[in-house]
Scaffold this motif. Structure first.
Motif, PDB file in Angstrom:
ATOM      1  N   PHE A  78       4.558   1.588 -12.812  1.00  0.00           N
ATOM      2  CA  PHE A  78       5.392   0.495 -13.476  1.00  0.00           C
ATOM      3  C   PHE A  78       5.506   0.557 -15.029  1.00  0.00           C
ATOM      4  N   GLU A  79       4.367   1.055 -15.420  1.00  0.00           N
ATOM      5  CA  GLU A  79       4.159   1.124 -16.867  1.00  0.00           C
ATOM      6  C   GLU A  79       5.308   2.302 -17.337  1.00  0.00           C
ATOM      7  N   MET A  80       4.979   3.371 -16.724  1.00  0.00           N
ATOM      8  CA  MET A  80       5.952   4.647 -17.163  1.00  0.00           C
ATOM      9  C   MET A  80       7.060   4.376 -16.735  1.00  0.00           C
ATOM     10  N   ALA A  81       7.645   3.665 -15.879  1.00  0.00           N
ATOM     11  CA  ALA A  81       9.081   3.400 -15.488  1.00  0.00           C
ATOM     12  C   ALA A  81       9.690   2.265 -16.405  1.00  0.00           C
ATOM     13  N   GLY A  82       8.743   1.566 -17.257  1.00  0.00           N
ATOM     14  CA  GLY A  82       9.187   0.717 -18.274  1.00  0.00           C
ATOM     15  C   GLY A  82       9.171  -0.832 -17.715  1.00  0.00           C
ATOM     16  N   TYR A  83       8.518  -1.027 -16.370  1.00  0.00           N
ATOM     17  CA  TYR A  83       8.278  -2.510 -16.077  1.00  0.00           C
ATOM     18  C   TYR A  83       7.071  -2.999 -16.427  1.00  0.00           C
ATOM     19  N   ASP A  84       7.058  -4.463 -16.496  1.00  0.00           N
ATOM     20  CA  ASP A  84       5.958  -4.924 -16.834  1.00  0.00           C
ATOM     21  C   ASP A  84       5.064  -5.135 -15.728  1.00  0.00           C
ATOM     22  N   PRO A  85       3.888  -4.448 -15.819  1.00  0.00           N
ATOM     23  CA  PRO A  85       3.061  -4.595 -14.504  1.00  0.00           C
ATOM     24  C   PRO A  85       2.628  -6.048 -14.212  1.00  0.00           C
ATOM     25  N   ASP A  86       2.396  -6.845 -15.114  1.00  0.00           N
ATOM     26  CA  ASP A  86       1.672  -8.166 -15.048  1.00  0.00           C
ATOM     27  C   ASP A  86       3.155  -9.204 -14.594  1.00  0.00           C
ATOM     28  N   ALA A  87       4.382  -8.686 -14.652  1.00  0.00           N
ATOM     29  CA  ALA A  87       5.577  -9.478 -14.250  1.00  0.00           C
ATOM     30  C   ALA A  87       5.985  -9.023 -12.638  1.00  0.00           C
ATOM     31  N   TYR A  88       5.605  -7.935 -12.511  1.00  0.00           N
ATOM     32  CA  TYR A  88       6.121  -7.342 -11.012  1.00  0.00           C
ATOM     33  C   TYR A  88       5.041  -6.853 -10.247  1.00  0.00           C
ATOM     34  N   THR A  89       5.291  -7.149  -8.808  1.00  0.00           N
ATOM     35  CA  THR A  89       4.307  -6.174  -7.941  1.00  0.00           C
ATOM     36  C   THR A  89       5.376  -5.688  -6.929  1.00  0.00           C
ATOM     37  N   GLY A  90       4.920  -4.807  -6.125  1.00  0.00           N
ATOM     38  CA  GLY A  90       5.857  -4.045  -5.282  1.00  0.00           C
ATOM     39  C   GLY A  90       5.043  -3.203  -4.287  1.00  0.00           C
ATOM     40  N   PHE A  91       5.771  -2.770  -3.198  1.00  0.00           N
ATOM     41  CA  PHE A  91       5.009  -1.571  -2.408  1.00  0.00           C
ATOM     42  C   PHE A  91       6.028  -0.611  -2.075  1.00  0.00           C
ATOM     43  N   ALA A  92       5.343   0.376  -1.801  1.00  0.00           N
ATOM     44  CA  ALA A  92       6.164   1.758  -1.623  1.00  0.00           C
ATOM     45  C   ALA A  92       5.586   2.247  -0.356  1.00  0.00           C
ATOM     46  N   PHE A  93       6.272   3.101   0.480  1.00  0.00           N
ATOM     47  CA  PHE A  93       5.842   3.694   1.618  1.00  0.00           C
ATOM     48  C   PHE A  93       6.454   5.000   1.613  1.00  0.00           C
ATOM     49  N   GLY A  94       6.013   5.848   2.619  1.00  0.00           N
ATOM     50  CA  GLY A  94       6.814   7.157   2.819  1.00  0.00           C
ATOM     51  C   GLY A  94       6.240   7.855   4.244  1.00  0.00           C
ATOM     52  N   MET A  95       7.241   8.159   4.918  1.00  0.00           N
ATOM     53  CA  MET A  95       7.037   8.573   6.217  1.00  0.00           C
ATOM     54  C   MET A  95       7.647  10.116   6.432  1.00  0.00           C
ATOM     55  N   GLY A  96       7.116  10.805   7.397  1.00  0.00           N
ATOM     56  CA  GLY A  96       7.625  12.194   7.740  1.00  0.00           C
ATOM     57  C   GLY A  96       8.549  12.015   8.812  1.00  0.00           C
ATOM     58  N   VAL A 110       1.429   7.822  11.026  1.00  0.00           N
ATOM     59  CA  VAL A 110       2.949   7.808  10.780  1.00  0.00           C
ATOM     60  C   VAL A 110       3.307   7.236   9.468  1.00  0.00           C
ATOM     61  N   LEU A 111       2.473   6.847   8.580  1.00  0.00           N
ATOM     62  CA  LEU A 111       3.181   6.374   7.270  1.00  0.00           C
ATOM     63  C   LEU A 111       2.153   6.513   6.569  1.00  0.00           C
ATOM     64  N   GLY A 112       2.414   6.666   5.034  1.00  0.00           N
ATOM     65  CA  GLY A 112       1.584   6.515   3.971  1.00  0.00           C
ATOM     66  C   GLY A 112       2.220   5.318   3.079  1.00  0.00           C
ATOM     67  N   ALA A 113       1.572   4.266   2.658  1.00  0.00           N
ATOM     68  CA  ALA A 113       1.936   2.977   1.695  1.00  0.00           C
ATOM     69  C   ALA A 113       0.924   2.708   0.845  1.00  0.00           C
ATOM     70  N   GLY A 114       1.639   1.681   0.218  1.00  0.00           N
ATOM     71  CA  GLY A 114       0.613   1.047  -0.982  1.00  0.00           C
ATOM     72  C   GLY A 114       1.382   0.128  -1.775  1.00  0.00           C
ATOM     73  N   MET A 115       0.265  -0.657  -2.732  1.00  0.00           N
ATOM     74  CA  MET A 115       1.089  -1.349  -3.421  1.00  0.00           C
ATOM     75  C   MET A 115       1.451  -0.437  -4.766  1.00  0.00           C
ATOM     76  N   VAL A 116       2.374  -0.539  -5.322  1.00  0.00           N
ATOM     77  CA  VAL A 116       2.961   0.143  -6.502  1.00  0.00           C
ATOM     78  C   VAL A 116       1.954   0.061  -7.570  1.00  0.00           C
ATOM     79  N   ASN A 117       1.267   1.136  -8.061  1.00  0.00           N
ATOM     80  CA  ASN A 117       0.173   1.138  -8.925  1.00  0.00           C
ATOM     81  C   ASN A 117       0.759   0.838 -10.259  1.00  0.00           C
TER      82      ASN A 117
END
Lengths: 685, 352
Positions: free
Chosen positions: B306-324, B295-302
């Protein structure tokens, strides 16, 4: 990837049923989507994700399973005598940005024939078709080791030369499937001294193909740059088992094992002798060390794994591990091209530790509370209001057929003609993005009427798309509605014309949103009934229309109803929502009584009630609280060409009880103004 | 004095009888009075100015002084009796008359009532609203992004460069080389991260498009993307949030399973399965015999994202998910044909 369990057992002694293997693989990221029984064996259909080309083989799956079960992997041996001496084929890599390694062996004195049954059976179980022993062995090796090989009929190679280089202008080749192909200059090719003999990593050429006459074979095992193969394969629209693996990444070190094992098998089965290996490998593979911090791993996963648990997993997976104070350094085996960064190590540890063993926690985030956007809240109000008015919501594709704009007589310079066009539509009906919802709703009407439904009330809210001259089009929210009520007998009569039913639904929305500046002016839409239509103006700007569909168009829809009256509505929702007052402000309830007066007038029938009401509402007096129309009548007792309109005016003062005397002069003046401005007469006067 | 009147002392009994007779006659007449009119006539006859009892009272003077009090009392008694009885009879007759009137106004209650039947909310949007409500209640905001999207946001910034095999996972509708119909709601992640700094938690619902049409694919469908980013968000948090979500959306204590998968923009990535809500995990057509439904796809933000969005990947972690959304809607309402959603048949729509 199809994996016969019996083949898997050749490389791994495991004590698990097919079902248990499926579950293990699925839970480690190699999802078994289906399984099939063939000749007493179970063949698993494994969904290998694009990051794991190393698992596109029996060995690859066995290797993963071995790591998981902590069992030894029995790598197949290759026994090559190399009696064939030095390889006669001369190999040169010209474009080494696209080919990092090219190895090969000649097998001299082969005899092509059908493959032995055990080879045929296995490749058939994996979904490939047997061709002849040499081709089958290359395919067998592709399935077993995961590395694509290609066999040339060595005697057809001009000057027994192999050059790996890009296509030149106008390069052409007839591929194994018999198709003549024009090659783009980016495509990497295998050339002999005179011509292209294969599209590198995609498909071999027909002229150098192994056939019944082949006596000597040159076997290629190479590493091609993944995205180059993918580009070529896509450009040609030619996807093969080989290109599928090359574009995902192959094992640059392991490719010689596949070469040697295939050469050995060919020699054994066809009776040839194997030459020494040629191996152009300009810049040998150097695996870099990846730093992985223990704390980072545990914090990312929410786990409390020990250092040994982490490094243990990596070792089982074939990684080199060097421990340091608060981290370790991992060196990926050459087949794991997907592992490059710390996060890749995190993933490996998570997979092998088991996602199911990772705790379940609640994030520690600052309490802010979720916010619904205003847009979302307004949208909900609008939909709920329409639902209460009896309309059902539809959801249509965002596509339309451009010819619908012609059917609707939309003029050539209308903004609705500024469509966004799909380059690869599924069909012509769905080739343009909608600039209007109207065509979709008409389609919904036709469908439902054809299903025998006679009471159609539908609405949709969706974005429409108008080319803007910018890279991205304008995306604007529209509201559309369609209404058809067949005049079949009903028990309780509805007396208002259908147009007013739909207008009422729109007015309910406008009231709900507390929007003020909405006006209705004669419509310029060519697809609407001239006398029963209106454009909607919001703050003086045209935002849409409401009206009865023109009889010509209704007829063109062949609804098979007698004189169907279809009412439609479409309006710009973003404009509408921009007029919603930001905050609701309470109005004090009046404390003093009101005085009412009615005015009945006979006026020309072309005069619009709204204009008369406006005259009253715009009359400058603080005492007028409200003016409404309560009757509009044509017919008996009213002269031809005239109609009777009746209004009710409510007078009230905020600070005192009004007396009749006070409003007398105001009312009289209003009546006089109306008579003068409308040219009408007071009724009964 | 009336000439027929007997001497008072002798006539007492006759007077009594006389008044009794009046009363009896009244009772008889009252019983016969079938209408308010009849009743009014009786009232006039006995109690009117020229009525029988009024006359009797007027004859008081003809009665001997000794009998007068008794006589007066008696006549009054009968008068009160007649008044009360008449009133009672009047009430009775009025009730009868009203009952008759009401009976004549009777409506046939078996006829259908009149109302404007409310319309319906499309099932996809109905479920979408439920999904949104659940996440909003868990502290997620709502964000949106364009449906016609740049290749950069849809792919590149999500770690899916051109010529990446992961592009095969999604058949894309192109407008031109750089503009396409978004194939997922994930580009909203990037657009929001470009504008806002962590902590972030939002969902992005919307339409997405893939160049695919068959029994189980429609060229347009709906997704809900979710993103949570802060200094200390972990995979275990992802499990926590999604388990709560799944149990609330299906309103059941369904088993939830996370298994490794691959998405270029998350790592580690997971597919989230629920125990088949139709067969309860024993295996059926819907779960293809596996007992589990994805029912869902998910994971920790690669960190690349973060780098491409201008976030410091060492400072932040996060998760993302998506569902139909279609898939969840089908499961919730046991809808077995995806195409029903876009046919917009009123007989289907009205069920929601």
């Amino acid at each position: 990837m199809r994996i016969p369990i019996e083949w898997l057992r050749e490389f791994l002694d495991f004590d698990l049923s097919a079902g248990e293997v499926s579950m293990k693989l699925t839970m480690v990221g190699l999802e078994v989507e289906a399984s099939e029984e063939i000749d007493g064996d179970t063949v698993l259909e494994v969904n290998v994700t694009p990051n794991r080309p190393d698992c596109l083989s029996i060995i690859g799956i066995a290797r993963e399973l071995a790591a998981l079960l902590d069992l030894p992997l029995k790598m197949p041996e290759s026994d090559i005598g190399e009696e064939g001496g030095p390889c006669e084929v001369n190999v040169g890599i010209i474009d080494d940005d696209l080919c990092q390694r090219y190895a090969g062996r000649a097998i001299i004195g082969v005899k092509t024939a059908d493959s032995p049954d055990w080879i045929k059976k296995r490749i058939e179980k994996c979904g490939m078709r047997p061709i002849n022993n040499i081709v089958d062995i290359t395919n067998y090796m592709l399935l077993e080791m995961g590395h694509p090989l290609h066999a040339f009929d060595m005697d057809t190679l001009n000057a027994r030369a192999i050059r790996v280089a890009r296509a030149s202008a106008g390069s052409k080749i007839k591929t194994l499937d018999g198709v003549d192909r024009d090659l783009s200059e980016n495509a990497l090719l295998i050339w002999d001294s005179a011509r292209p003999v294969a599209i590198a990593g995609v498909m071999g050429g027909a002229d150098t193909e192994v056939s019944g006459k082949t006596k000597n074979v040159f076997l290629e095992s190479a590493y091609f740059y993944p995205s180059s193969i993918r580009r070529t394969s896509r450009t040609l629209g030619l996807k093969t088992e080989a290109s599928y693996r090359f574009e995902r990444g192959t094992d640059i070190e392991g490719l010689v094992k596949a070469l040697d094992r295939a050469a050995g098998l060919i020699a054994r089965i066809t009776g040839g002798t194997v030459s020494k290996r040629v191996d152009a490998y300009p810049r040998p593979y150097d695996s870099k060390k990846i730093k992985a911090r223990y704390q980072k791993i545990n914090r990312t996963l929410g786990t409390a794994l020990s250092e040994d648990e982490m490094t243990g997993i990596m070792k089982r997976l074939g990684f080199g591990v060097e421990k340091a104070a608060d981290c370790f350094f991992a060196t990926a085996p050459s087949f794991r091209t997907d592992v490059k960064n710390e996060i890749d190590i995190v993933e490996e540890i998570a997979r092998f530790h088991g996602y199911d063993r990772i705790p379940v926690t609640v994030p520690r985030v600052p309490v802010s509370g979720g916010r619904k956007s205003k847009h979302y809240s307004y949208m909900s109000l609008i939909k709920e209001s329409l639902r209460r008015s009896g309309f059902s919501e539809v959801v249509n594709y965002s596509f339309m057929n451009y010819s619908m704009l012609d059917l609707l007589n939309i003029s050539q310079d209308d903004p609705r003609r500024k469509t966004v066009v799909l380059r690869n539509p599924l069909n012509v009906e769905e080739s343009h993005l909608r600039t209007t919802i109207t065509p979709s709703l008409i389609r919904n009407l036709v469908h439902n009427v054809s299903m025998g439904i006679r009471d159609v009330r539908l609405f949709e809210t969706a974005r429409v798309f108008t080319a803007s001259g910018e890279p991205l089009p304008h995306e604007v929210h529209h509201l559309g509605a369609i209404y058809l009520r067949d005049k079949s007998p009903v028990l309780w009569k509805e007396d208002a014309p259908d147009l007013y039913t739909v207008k009422g639904a729109l007015e309910a929305v406008i009231k709900e949103l507390k929007i003020e500046d909405v006006r209705f002016q004669p419509s310029s839409e060519m697809f609407l009934h001239k006398g029963k239509s209106s454009d909607i103006y919001l703050s003086g700007k045209k935002a849409g229309y409401i009206g009865v569909l023109h009889p010509d168009i209704t007829e063109a829809l062949s609804l098979k109803l007698s004189k169907p009256e279809v009412v439609m509505l479409e309006t710009d929702l973003d404009m509408l929502m921009s007029l919603i007052p930001d905050a609701m402000v309470y109005t004090p309830i009046p404390r003093y009584p009101y005085i009412e007066r009615d005015i009945a007038m006979i006026v020309d029938e072309s005069l619009r009630a709204g204009d008369v009401i406006d005259l009253i509402r715009n009359y400058k007096s603080d005492l007028i609280e409200e003016a409404v129309i309560f009757d509009s009548y044509k017919g008996k007792n009213i002269p031809d060409g005239m109609k009777s309109l009746a209004f009710n005016i409510r007078y009230r003062a905020k600070d005192r009880t009004l007396t009749d005397l006070e409003i007398e002069s105001v009312h009289r003046d209003i009546v006089e103004t109306l008579v003068k401005r409308t040219g009408g007469a007071l009724r009964g006067a | 004095m009336h000439p027929d009147c007997p001497p008072t002392f002798k006539l007492t009994g006759k007077i009594m009888l006389d008044i009794q007779e009046i009363k009896n006659r009244f009772i008889h007449e009252l019983a016969a009075a079938g209408s308010l009119y009849d009743l009014q006539q009786i009232r006039i006859k006995y109690l009117g100015k020229k009525g029988i009892l009024t006359a009797k009272l007027k004859s008081l003077s003809t009665v001997s002084e000794s009998e007068r009090p008794a006589f007066g009392r008696l006549v009054n008694e009968v008068k009160v009796f007649i008044e009360n009885e008449t009133d009672a009879r009047e009430r009775f007759l009025k009730r009868i008359e009203l009952d008759k009137k009401l009976a004549s106004e009777a409506l046939d209650i078996t006829l259908p009532g009149k109302y404007t039947a409310a319309g319906s909310v499309h099932p996809i949007n109905r479920v979408l609203k439920e999904i949104i409500d659940i996440f909003v209640s868990m502290g997620f905001d709502i964000e949106v992004g364009p449906e016609v999207e740049q290749d950069y946001y849809n792919f590149e910034a999500l770690n899916i460069p051109k010529d990446h095999p992961a592009r095969d996972m999604q058949d894309t509708f192109y407008i031109n080389d750089d503009v396409l119909l978004r194939t997922h709601t994930s580009p909203v992640q990037v657009r929001v991260m470009e504008k806002k700094k962590p902590p972030l938690s939002f969902i992005a619902p919307g339409k997405v498009y893939r160049c695919d049409a068959d029994v189980s694919h429609t060229p347009m469908f709906h997704q809900v993307e979710g993103l949570m980013v802060d200094t200390d968000i972990s995979f275990s948090d992802l499990k926590g949030i999604l388990e709560v979500f799944v149990r609330r959306i299906f309103d059941k204590d369904v088993p939830v399973r996370f298994r490794p998968s691959y998405f270029p923009f998350t790592e580690p990535s997971a597919e989230v399965d629920i125990g088949c809500i139709l067969c309860g995990g024993t295996g059926c057509r819907v779960c293809k015999g596996s007992g589990w439904i994805e029912v869902l796809g998910a994971g920790m933000v690669n960190p690349r994202v973060f780098e491409m969005a201008g976030y410091d990947p060492d400072a932040y972690t996060g998760f993302a998910f998506g569902m139909g959304v279609e898939r969840i809607t089908m499961l919730k309402y046991s809808i077995d044909d995806l195409r029903m959603f876009f046919e917009n048949d009123i007989r289907f729509l009205r069920q929601f």
